[in-house]
Design a protein around this motif. Structure first.
Motif, PDB file in Angstrom:
ATOM      1  N   GLU C  20       9.625  18.118   3.112  1.00 15.55           N
ATOM      2  CA  GLU C  20       8.559  17.667   1.960  1.00 15.55           C
ATOM      3  C   GLU C  20       9.265  16.934   0.990  1.00 15.55           C
ATOM      4  OE1 GLU C  20       6.954  21.055   0.339  1.00 15.55           O
ATOM      5  OE2 GLU C  20       6.029  21.771   2.187  1.00 15.55           O
ATOM      6  N   SER C  21      10.602  16.923   0.827  1.00 13.63           N
ATOM      7  CA  SER C  21      11.154  16.142  -0.267  1.00 13.63           C
ATOM      8  C   SER C  21      11.282  14.734   0.061  1.00 13.63           C
ATOM      9  CB  SER C  21      12.659  16.789  -0.402  1.00 13.63           C
ATOM     10  OG  SER C  21      12.718  17.962  -1.016  1.00 13.63           O
ATOM     11  N   ALA C  22      11.681  14.499   1.532  1.00  9.33           N
ATOM     12  CA  ALA C  22      11.808  13.101   2.146  1.00  9.33           C
ATOM     13  C   ALA C  22      10.287  12.502   2.161  1.00  9.33           C
ATOM     14  CB  ALA C  22      12.260  13.133   3.545  1.00  9.33           C
ATOM     15  N   TRP C  23       9.263  13.397   2.466  1.00 10.08           N
ATOM     16  CA  TRP C  23       8.104  12.769   2.541  1.00 10.08           C
ATOM     17  C   TRP C  23       7.553  12.184   1.000  1.00 10.08           C
ATOM     18  CZ3 TRP C  23       3.665  11.848   5.559  1.00 10.08           C
ATOM     19  CH2 TRP C  23       2.461  12.219   5.178  1.00 10.08           C
ATOM     20  N   LEU C  24       7.874  13.081   0.129  1.00  9.11           N
ATOM     21  CA  LEU C  24       7.377  12.766  -1.156  1.00  9.11           C
ATOM     22  C   LEU C  24       8.016  11.552  -1.695  1.00  9.11           C
ATOM     23  CD1 LEU C  24       6.369  16.291  -2.906  1.00  9.11           C
ATOM     24  CD2 LEU C  24       4.758  14.395  -2.339  1.00  9.11           C
ATOM     25  N   GLY C  25       9.317  11.575  -1.311  1.00  7.87           N
ATOM     26  CA  GLY C  25      10.271  10.589  -1.795  1.00  7.87           C
ATOM     27  C   GLY C  25       9.557   9.312  -1.400  1.00  7.87           C
ATOM     28  N   TRP C  27       6.640   8.513  -0.447  1.00  3.69           N
ATOM     29  CA  TRP C  27       5.528   8.123  -1.225  1.00  3.69           C
ATOM     30  C   TRP C  27       5.733   7.510  -2.583  1.00  3.69           C
ATOM     31  CZ3 TRP C  27       0.763   7.066   0.321  1.00  3.69           C
ATOM     32  CH2 TRP C  27       0.210   7.595   1.664  1.00  3.69           C
TER      33      TRP C  27
END
Lengths: 551, 113, 213
Positions: C20-25, C27
């Protein structure tokens, strides 16, 4: 007192070395992904850049001792103020608190082992340093004379100085800022310890979150603007070039869309520090936690709507000027909310005047003065008279130095024991804070008067009637220099001779104080469980303790 | 991993929709709708973007936070465009006090060509 | 084997949190990209308003066929990219490699068409500079300046995308991804769709809106 319900004394068997002892080689520093070490890398870098830019300021103040331009040529003077502006803004103020204290403290305050992307964090530092090297090269190769704003068509067509190299430096360090901001945002969203809800976050985190939003959303616009300017310089024509119909005012729109929010990149982190210092040294729960938290976000948002007030005399439409003027007044509201809440926190607190608190109180006064004079400048009519005079210089130095630098110094003193495990000498600290405050006011208050009387900025010579104020200002600058050099000396001294710091020398709340000084590599021996809000101070308790101790 | 798996059929359908929209917007550009020509083109572009963002980029199936992150960039771009155009759209609309109305009209006409 | 490639970085507690961190990062990074491109888009909108006639005339000299073909190519590459991520999700490694290569080929096609288009502009003296000629449109040079800056920046992103997807294809060929770990493919996909979205707006702004207005 503690936010953590039960404090686990670290079992000595699995005692981790502290982060400073974890490695002593150069390699262990240059390839570190530890947010605490990266914070220190930034600290050394920005102090280096600060002193370069400060020397430039010193030469300028010396030149302005006399009305005649007798120390440096006007061309050199242009290069000096450009150097001072560019280096101070992009290589000291913008990175200062977020990359040093923010890097060091954000993971610790939310109970995390590190930021979300430690490698990216290191990359940010390398980008920053690469940018710094380009900037240094531009300075050594002969400097830049456009002013820190790089207005076209001067920067893109007429200036013969090293504009491209400097712009490349800023572009790179800007990229580093974007990655830092992105890292902080994701860290705050995803890395909080169990029980650390949004409204249990220290206000330090809220302010840094707001800062990061600006870093991420404004900096790319600076990047494209500098790119277009550089393209115009290289290609020979461009979109700001009036010869093919381009509008130089568009450059200003784009530039200030970044650079006005950038002011809040500089001051919000300082507000972050103040929000920690005030409750700790008044031993009181912060007044209006949610107001301060949301005011940070409001400042970040409103900061994007007001850039036009830098361009009132550049020829935008009158209607746009009116709208921007009105919107600019709005930013005063969340800023005032913060000041009032800090002041209300002091009310009936058990106040003590350690060095960090002296800086914090100095901040409140100077920031208020800087902010209120900002209202003069937001007023369309008054601004026309004051634009490009020393009034502007005085106004933004009250925010940049009186705000950001005092916040930075206060924060450095407050967390120095945590960072190094040593106490700084308290009496010297108090002295330095006092000297800084006096020196600062003596330097910049006369400039308000100078500006009001009409002395224009960016000239190395001036009319003789302005000399008295300029002499005062230069005298103040030399006192200010003492205020800056003193801490450097006693901080270095304290590394070896300072008293060993306990885990929590200020008896402060906050997760960073629940772990040893200096902290172990992964910050905590066990992931903390948070069950309370951040400012659980009680002044009554404090009074009672004092009485017990003395009576 | 948590991400939802969407069937390839959905992707192909979205692609078909995108192609039809491309055909429509191309066709519409050949017809004179007057002031609505640019509006139609931009509206179709926004629909295409939404299809890509929501389905191809999985935002429809993601957390609210993802929605916010995805929207933030566009929202801020709108702020920048609105306030800057606020300047350019209203330039030359106020008569300077030292000019008479006929003088001013000549001025603004020569400016806007 | 899964353990070796899915190792959770030490700052995270779970692979979920890491993903989730990588995904939001990513974005958040795309938000910066929106504003990066936004600066030039803003300039284009401003000047199209100020020099309306010139921009309309100049815009009509662009090649609508190339623009439309390239839009179709990029939209299709977005489909193949989405299918590549799907293949990674369900663990069909061969399909993953195939769709990645297909996406790369489409991207190269796009660049090829763009190259031909640029060459024709060069032949027609439409590159801003001393040799620029465009009759009847005094600010046509400004239009073409924007044309080259915007499509050039976009092309730069396409090239970066090709590099990124090539790395992904190589890693996929070495079986580095599985249904429990395919974050890099997913993030490269997001980036690629973003490049597509930029073009979705460039296409009407440059080629369409001035044909009849």
């Amino acid at each position: 007192m503690n936010i953590i319900e039960e404090t686990h004394p670290p079992p000595p068997a699995k005692l981790e070395p502290d982060y400073l002892e974890a490695g002593h080689t150069v390699r262990s520093w240059l390839l570190t992904t530890d947010h605490k070490r990266i914070g220190l890398l930034y600290l050394f870098s920005i102090i280096f850049f600060f002193f370069i830019a400060a020397v430039a300021a010193g030469i300028m103040r010396l030149e302005l001792l006399t009305p005649k331009g007798d120390l440096v040529l006007s061309e050199t003077y242009s290069k000096l103020f450009t150097l001072h502006g560019v280096i101070m803004v992009w290589f000291f103020l913008i990175p200062s608190i977020p990359t040093v204290l923010g890097n060091f403290l954000i993971p610790m305050m939310i109970g995390a082992r590190d930021v979300a992307f430690p490698k990216l964090n290191l990359l940010s530092w390398y980008l920053f340093m690469a940018g710094g090297m380009f900037a240094l090269y531009a300075i050594i190769a002969g400097g830049v004379d456009t002013g820190w704003t790089f207005y076209t068509p001067y920067s893109s067509r007429y200036s013969n100085s090293h504009v491209i190299e400097m712009a490349t430096g800023i572009f790179l360090s800007g990229f580093g800022s974007i990655l830092t901001g992105l890292n902080f945002i994701i860290t705050v969203h995803k890395m909080r310890a169990p029980g650390m809800t949004w409204f249990r976050l220290p206000l330090f985190i809220w302010s840094h979150y707001a800062t990061s939003l600006i870093l991420v959303l404004a900096t790319p616009v600076l990047a494209i603007t500098l790119l277009l300017m550089a393209l115009e310089r290289i290609w020979g024509i461009g979109i700001f070039d009036p010869r093919i119909g381009g509008d130089p005012v568009l450059f200003q729109h784009l530039f200030w869309f970044y650079s006005h929010p950038a002011v809040y990149i500089m001051v919000l982190p300082s507000m972050a520090v103040i929000s920690e210092l005030i409750p700790c040294f008044s031993r009181k729960q912060i007044f209006g936690y949610k107001f301060i938290a949301f005011a940070s976000l409001a400042i970040a948002f409103l900061g994007f709507l007001v850039w036009g007030h830098h361009m009132f005399v550049a020829g935008p439409s009158v209607y746009a000027g009116l709208v921007f003027s009105l919107l600019s007044f709005l930013v005063a509201i969340p800023s005032a909310i913060k000041v009032f809440n800090w002041t209300a926190t002091l009310h009936r607190g058990s106040i003590s005047f350690e060095t960090p608190m002296l800086y914090a109180l100095g901040f409140i006064g100077l920031f208020s003065l800087g902010g209120l004079t900002g209202l003069f400048l937001a007023a369309l009519g008054a601004d026309v008279h004051l634009t490009d005079t020393y009034f502007i210089i005085a106004h933004f130095h009250y925010i940049m130095v009186g705000g950001t630098v005092l916040g930075f110094m206060g924060g450095m003193h407050f967390w120095w024991p945590k960072i190094t495990g040593r106490m700084y000498p308290e009496k010297m600290g108090q002295l330095a804070a006092l000297v800084t405050f006096i020196g600062f006011n003596l330097t910049f208050f006369p400039q308000f008067i100078l500006g009001y009387l009409g002395m224009p900025r960016r000239y190395h010579a001036y009319a003789p009637e302005y000399q008295v104020y300029n002499v005062l200002s230069t005298a103040g600058a030399s006192i200010l220099a003492v205020g800056y050099i003193l801490p450097v000396i006693y901080f270095i001294w304290s590394l070896h001779k300072g008293k060993k710091a306990p885990a929590n020398p200020w008896n402060a709340t906050g997760l960073e104080w629940q772990t040893p000084s200096p902290p172990p590599v992964h910050n905590f021996y066990e992931t903390p469980l948070v069950v309370k809000g951040p400012y659980d101070y009680s002044p009554e308790e404090e009074e009672r303790k004092l009485e017990e101790r003395h009576g | 991993m948590s991400a939802k798996i969407i069937s390839p059929k959905t992707y192909v359908l979205v692609w078909l929709a995108l192609m039809i929209l491309l055909f429509l917007t191309w066709g519409a550009s050949e017809i004179n709708f007057g002031v609505f020509s640019p509006v139609i083109a931009i509206v179709i572009a926004v629909i295409k973007m939404l299809l890509v963002v929501l389905i191809f980029m999985h935002v429809r199936y993601s957390s609210r936070l993802t929605w916010v992150f995805a929207a933030a960039g566009f929202l801020w771009l709108m702020i920048m465009i609105t306030l800057t155009m606020g300047d350019y759209l209203t330039r030359g609309t106020v008569r300077p006090q030292n000019k008479s109305i006929p003088e001013w009209k000549v001025d603004t006409e020569s400016q806007s060509r | 084997m899964a353990e070796a490639t899915n190792a959770i970085a030490e700052q995270f507690d779970s692979s979920e949190q890491q993903h989730e961190s990588a995904w939001l990062g990513l974005w958040a990074f795309l938000a910066t990209e929106v504003l990066f491109f936004g600066g030039v888009f803003l300039g284009y909108i401003v000047y199209r308003h100020v020099y309306y006639e010139s921009f309309v005339l100049a815009s009509r000299t662009t090649n609508l066929v190339y623009g439309t073909v390239n839009t179709a190519v990029l939209l299709t590459s977005s489909l193949t990219m989405a299918l590549a991520v799907h293949a990674a999700q369900v663990g069909k490694n061969k399909n993953l490699v195939r769709f990645l290569i297909l996406t790369i080929l489409l991207a190269i096609t796009f660049m090829g068409v763009k190259g031909v288009e640029y060459y024709e502009h060069y032949k027609d003296h439409q590159i801003p500079g001393p040799s620029f000629v465009l009759k009847g449109a005094p600010e046509g040079e400004l239009f073409y300046y924007f044309y080259f800056t915007m499509t050039g920046l976009h092309a730069l992103h396409v090239v970066i995308g090709i590099g990124l997807l090539s790395v992904m294809a190589l890693l996929a060929a070495r079986r580095r991804f599985n249904p429990a770990y395919y974050t890099p493919v997913e993030l490269s996909g997001l980036y690629w769709h973003f490049v597509d979205i930029v073009w979705i707006f460039l296409y009407p702004l440059i080629y369409l809106i001035s044909r009849h207005s």
